[in-house]
Design a protein around this motif. Structure first.
Motif, PDB file in Angstrom:
ATOM      1  N   GLY A   1       0.733  -1.156   0.177  1.00  0.00           N
ATOM      2  CA  GLY A   1       0.164  -0.065  -0.029  1.00  0.00           C
ATOM      3  C   GLY A   1       0.848   1.517  -0.047  1.00  0.00           C
TER       4      GLY A   1
ATOM      5  N   HIS B   1       2.527   2.572   2.510  1.00  0.00           N
ATOM      6  CA  HIS B   1       1.600   2.827   3.492  1.00  0.00           C
ATOM      7  C   HIS B   1       2.502   3.475   4.587  1.00  0.00           C
ATOM      8  CE1 HIS B   1      -2.451   2.031   5.578  1.00  0.00           C
ATOM      9  NE2 HIS B   1      -1.688   2.842   6.385  1.00  0.00           N
TER      10      HIS B   1
ATOM     11  N   ALA C   1      -6.966  -3.721   3.753  1.00  0.00           N
ATOM     12  CA  ALA C   1      -6.249  -2.387   3.976  1.00  0.00           C
ATOM     13  C   ALA C   1      -5.858  -1.795   5.297  1.00  0.00           C
ATOM     14  CB  ALA C   1      -7.179  -0.983   3.491  1.00  0.00           C
TER      15      ALA C   1
ATOM     16  N   PRO D   1      -3.270   5.553   4.607  1.00  0.00           N
ATOM     17  CA  PRO D   1      -3.467   4.784   3.492  1.00  0.00           C
ATOM     18  C   PRO D   1      -3.749   5.870   2.010  1.00  0.00           C
ATOM     19  CG  PRO D   1      -5.107   4.356   5.318  1.00  0.00           C
ATOM     20  CD  PRO D   1      -4.346   5.496   5.503  1.00  0.00           C
TER      21      PRO D   1
ATOM     22  N   ARG E   1      -4.220   0.841  -1.944  1.00  0.00           N
ATOM     23  CA  ARG E   1      -3.871   0.657  -0.533  1.00  0.00           C
ATOM     24  C   ARG E   1      -3.592  -0.803  -0.295  1.00  0.00           C
ATOM     25  NH1 ARG E   1      -9.451   1.443   2.722  1.00  0.00           N
ATOM     26  NH2 ARG E   1     -10.668   0.184   1.395  1.00  0.00           N
TER      27      ARG E   1
END
Length: 281
Positions: A29, A31, A56, A62, A81
């Motif tokens: 992702g 992230h 996710a 995200p 994500r």
């Protein structure tokens, strides 16, 4: 995982800029899951966050692309994500972590366009710069909606205020998307809050007791503010309990009007989080 999930995430890349400044991010992702600034954690990550493929991560930042929410025919909040990005060199403008993503057979099932995306995370002494770039490498124009779904850690949502949106109307997603005119008051949190503030381009400030965070953005037209409140939070398996009290989501995005990219052109959106003192408000 440590008792504070922001302390150590399995498989996360970690970059320490100084004793008090550090960022962690996963290729899953692209992230960001932790940002420590001036010795204090600034992002929220749920203790129940899942790091499995296809789901996710609850918390951190995200990347919402190429679809915000249900505003399209693909997966809710897009596929970025939940895809594995590639770690790439950070921009030459300073230390950071960066990730790249491009289309493949699976993304084309949901969004039939050729693209390249890059996310760069660059922490500094008092700030974190998050830059997302999307390039159209297709032969036809395409459109997308996008957001950086930033979970900010707070001491208690009941004492949290957001300043800078007083003059902006919003769409109340918790009430069927009803349009609400400007309230001339800072955003407070009493129950579920899910709002899209349109054309909200000036800096915002999130106050949380003695803490103050300034949010600036370029390339984004809208601001989304979200906290699930107690009722909705209790139904979320990866949140639950009283965790809703520990965060507020303030996300820069292009939600109401999609970004349109012509072939061989690029778009970049930047959100910068800046730690301030109370004297700055």
């Amino acid at each position: 995982m440590a008792s504070d999930p922001n302390e150590a995430v399995t498989g996360a890349l970690r970059l320490r800029v100084s004793d008090g400044v550090e960022i962690q991010a996963t290729a899953f992702g692209a992230h960001a899951v932790s940002w420590r600034c001036q010795g204090r954690e600034r992002l929220y990550l749920s203790p129940r966050a899942s790091f499995g493929a296809g789901k996710a991560i609850r918390g951190g930042i995200p990347v919402i692309f190429p679809q915000f929410g249900g505003r399209g025919s693909g997966p809710r909040h897009g596929f970025a994500r939940t895809r594995l990005w590639e770690s790439i060199p950070a921009p030459p403008t300073g230390p950071g972590l960066a990730f790249g993503l491009r289309e493949d057979d699976e993304t084309r099932l949901h969004w039939p366009h050729r693209f390249e995306a890059e996310l760069a995370l660059q922490p500094g002494g008092d700030r974190l710069r998050i830059a997302l770039t999307v390039r159209n490498v297709d032969n036809a124009a395409f459109e997308f909606t996008v957001a950086l779904h930033t979970y900010l850690r707070v001491a208690d949502i009941a004492g949290t205020l957001i300043h800078g949106l007083e003059d902006r109307p919003y769409l109340d997603s918790a009430d069927g998307g009803r349009r609400v005119e400007a309230t001339d008051a800072p955003v407070r949190f009493e129950g579920e809050v899910d709002r899209i503030y349109m054309e909200a381009r000036k800096p915002l400030r999130v106050t949380d007791g003695d803490q103050l965070l300034r949010l600036e953005s370029t390339g984004f037209a809208d601001i989304v503010v979200w906290n699930p409140g107690a009722v909705l939070a209790s139904s979320l398996d990866d949140l639950g309990g009283d965790q809703y009290r520990r965060f507020v989501c303030v996300e820069a995005g292009n939600v109401v009007s999609p970004v349109r990219l012509e072939p061989r052109t690029a778009w970049t959106g930047v959100q910068t989080l800046v730690v301030e003192t109370r004297a700055g408000i």
